[in-house]
Scaffold this motif. Structure first.
Motif, PDB file in Angstrom:
ATOM      1  N   TYR A 168       1.059   3.318   9.126  1.00 53.51           N
ATOM      2  CA  TYR A 168       0.220   4.516   9.037  1.00 53.51           C
ATOM      3  C   TYR A 168       0.600   5.288   7.778  1.00 53.51           C
ATOM      4  N   PRO A 169      -0.262   6.220   7.349  1.00 56.51           N
ATOM      5  CA  PRO A 169       0.101   6.984   6.151  1.00 56.51           C
ATOM      6  C   PRO A 169       1.366   7.805   6.392  1.00 56.51           C
TER       7      PRO A 169
ATOM      8  N   LEU B  98       0.888  -1.158   0.000  1.00 57.71           N
ATOM      9  CA  LEU B  98       0.000   0.000   0.000  1.00 57.71           C
ATOM     10  C   LEU B  98       0.932   1.215   0.000  1.00 57.71           C
ATOM     11  N   TRP B  99       1.102   1.804  -1.185  1.00 61.16           N
ATOM     12  CA  TRP B  99       2.061   2.903  -1.327  1.00 61.16           C
ATOM     13  C   TRP B  99       1.647   4.067  -0.432  1.00 61.16           C
ATOM     14  N   GLY B 100       2.647   4.720   0.149  1.00 63.54           N
ATOM     15  CA  GLY B 100       2.345   5.854   1.036  1.00 63.54           C
ATOM     16  C   GLY B 100       2.005   5.418   2.445  1.00 63.54           C
TER      17      GLY B 100
ATOM     18  N   GLU C 227      -7.468   5.194   4.018  1.00 62.62           N
ATOM     19  CA  GLU C 227      -6.816   5.388   5.320  1.00 62.62           C
ATOM     20  C   GLU C 227      -7.709   4.853   6.435  1.00 62.62           C
ATOM     21  N   GLU C 228      -8.994   5.212   6.364  1.00 63.30           N
ATOM     22  CA  GLU C 228      -9.957   4.806   7.387  1.00 63.30           C
ATOM     23  C   GLU C 228      -9.992   3.274   7.524  1.00 63.30           C
ATOM     24  N   ILE C 229     -10.034   2.590   6.372  1.00 64.82           N
ATOM     25  CA  ILE C 229     -10.081   1.122   6.406  1.00 64.82           C
ATOM     26  C   ILE C 229      -8.753   0.578   6.931  1.00 64.82           C
ATOM     27  N   ALA C 230      -7.657   1.104   6.390  1.00 63.99           N
ATOM     28  CA  ALA C 230      -6.335   0.554   6.749  1.00 63.99           C
ATOM     29  C   ALA C 230      -6.021   0.746   8.225  1.00 63.99           C
TER      30      ALA C 230
ATOM     31  N   LYS D  35       6.114   4.901  13.932  1.00 62.91           N
ATOM     32  CA  LYS D  35       5.321   3.709  14.226  1.00 62.91           C
ATOM     33  C   LYS D  35       3.999   4.105  14.883  1.00 62.91           C
ATOM     34  N   ASN D  36       3.614   5.351  14.740  1.00 61.74           N
ATOM     35  CA  ASN D  36       2.366   5.805  15.340  1.00 61.74           C
ATOM     36  C   ASN D  36       1.658   6.715  14.358  1.00 61.74           C
ATOM     37  N   PHE D  37       2.248   7.864  14.098  1.00 60.78           N
ATOM     38  CA  PHE D  37       1.754   8.696  13.001  1.00 60.78           C
ATOM     39  C   PHE D  37       2.901   9.584  12.532  1.00 60.78           C
TER      40      PHE D  37
END
Ligand code: ACO
Length: 435
Positions: free
Chosen positions: A367-368, A309-311, A352-355, A318-320
């Motif tokens: 995370y993104p 999943l690119w990006g 993002e919401e799903i991932a 490891k958090n945001f």
């Protein structure tokens, strides 16, 4: 004369390591934000052992005063200033000065530096003809890397840097000219006449002018677009020992000049696992938008390890990623001001919401990252897809230069990792007739 300064973490304790045949004591060192490390520099000399760390996941290759990241807390600071404050309060040239010189510029310093950036924006006319040698669809990252080395051929005085003033001269040349190279390669790709830099414009405005002005229509960016451009560049300005910055330091450690080190860093950035990810994200979102793939099937393929999943994901965060938050907000602001809607932004949000609620991503702390929303911002500004990684390179220029300069000031030894050899043991060559 160069004032020598080599950042050094302070010793705070001793690590005792039990090896097969001996014990060894090694210094424990602490950085200014309390990160701890074991200094293994004497390990091989004292024991014959090396440490093995594939892909340098756990290796500190230097001590550095430039940028601090706390990947667990989502903190990013340039020279001690939080990224949020830098992004809100500084211009790109101020940020570049801060990262390279270590302190915020005074009014006079900023005036002088801005003047240098303005004066150095032009390319030597001889260099301009190099663009003719590339096919119109040449990848802009290839053009950028080649042209950065070519610039140095027209400025031999910048190849051997003797003192701080000299270094600043080379730094300003690179930061200024990279913008002109990028805009000229865009014009070449689009078959439009090149637009020369305009000394009356500021850094970001001038870049947008060189990109989008046409012979009979001068481009004047609205403030929101210029702000977005500034934000994009500042958020990409440095990120400690990532792949391209470590490359710049590696190349510089051999004594290679700043232009050679930065050209190599551009090549490292090109890869899709690094700066090239910003293009892949948009290609992926576009595929979903075109109905070629659904979000659900993409997520399933990612979890089956058929694609990335690119990006998403980061070696350190490891958090945001604090840059993502700022970019996402800027996407909303720019699109609102332009009265535009970008369906790719909605798809990105859904993804993002799903991932971020899915076990696969939660378990792996994915995370993104900065590349997930940056392409949407660049689309809103009007930058074409094949230029996204070039935009990243323009932004990252201060970080590459600062890291090269820190290593140069510290009198760095040549970088030379070791390996554990797993190949054939010594053997004799069988004569050709017997093979
Ligand atoms: N999609 C799916 N799975 C992923 C992703 C992703 N984007 N990123 C990591 N993973 C998986 C790995 O396959 C691994 O799975 P496993 O435990 O089942 O083997 C697990 O998550 C852990 O991976 P890491 O060790 O954290 O990844 P690493 O640190 O080696 O790589 C990287 C980091 C390159 C950023 C990776 O996350 C990636 O490839 N992301 C996509 C490309 C990307 O967006 N790059 C830009 C990064 S930011 C920058 O350079 C500007």
């Amino acid at each position: 004369m160069v004032e020598r300064h080599k950042p050094e973490a302070k010793r705070v304790g001793t690590a005792r390591i039990e090896l097969i045949d001996k014990r060894v004591e090694l210094p424990i060192v602490e950085g200014s934000e309390h990160e701890l490390g074991i200094d293994i520099r004497k390990l091989r000399k004292e024991t014959g052992y090396i440490t093995l760390d594939d892909a340098y996941t756990n290796t500190g290759s230097c001590s550095s005063d430039i940028t601090f990241i706390d990947g667990e807390q989502g903190i990013l600071q340039y020279r001690g200033y939080p990224i949020e404050a830098v992004a809100e309060q500084l211009t790109f040239p101020e940020t570049a000065w801060l990262i390279i010189q270590g302190e915020l510029p005074t009014r006079d310093e900023l005036r002088g530096f801005s003047k240098m950036l303005t004066n150095k924006a032009l390319l030597h006319e001889g260099l301009r003809h190099h663009f003719e040698g590339f096919p119109p669809d040449a990848p802009p990252m290839a053009v950028l890397s080649a042209l950065i080395n070519s610039v140095s051929c027209y400025h031999p005085e910048l190849l051997e840097i003797g003192d701080e003033h000299h270094m600043l001269d080379a730094a300003a040349s690179l930061i200024s000219k990279v913008r002109t190279i990028a805009a000229f390669s865009y014009k070449k790709f689009h078959g439009e006449p090149i637009v020369y830099p305009d000394p009356s414009r500021n850094y970001c405005n001038n870049f947008l002018h060189m990109m989008f002005t046409l012979p009979f229509s001068s481009y004047e960016p609205i403030p929101e677009v210029e702000r977005a451009m500034r934000l994009f560049l500042i958020l990409h300005a440095d990120h400690e020992q990532n792949c391209s910055t470590a490359t710049a330091r590696m190349v510089g450690s051999s004594g290679a000049n700043l232009f050679a080190a930065v050209a190599a860093a551009v090549s490292a950035l090109w890869g899709p696992l690094h700066g090239g990810a910003n293009m892949r994200v948009i290609q992926l979102l576009q595929k979903i938008h075109n109905g070629e793939e659904s979000i659900d099937s993409l997520v399933t393929r990612v979890k089956n390890k058929e694609t990335l999943l690119w990006g998403f994901g980061h070696r350190v965060y490891k958090n945001f990623d604090p840059r993502t938050k700022l970019l996402k907000k800027s996407c909303d602001d720019v699109l609102r001001t332009l009265n535009k809607q970008d369906p790719l932004l909605d798809i990105a949000r859904q993804l993002e919401e799903i991932a971020v609620n899915d076990e696969y991503f939660l378990e792996r702390k994915l995370y993104p990252n900065v590349d997930f929303y940056s392409g949407i911002l660049l689309r809103a500004i009007g930058i074409p897809l094949n230029m996204y990684t070039v935009m990243f390179a323009i932004g990252r220029m201060p970080g590459w230069i600062a890291n090269w300069a820190e290593s140069w000031r510290g009198g760095s030894r040549i970088y030379r990792p070791r390996q554990i050899y797993t190949g054939q043991k010594q053997r004799s060559i069988l004569p050709l007739a017997q093979r």
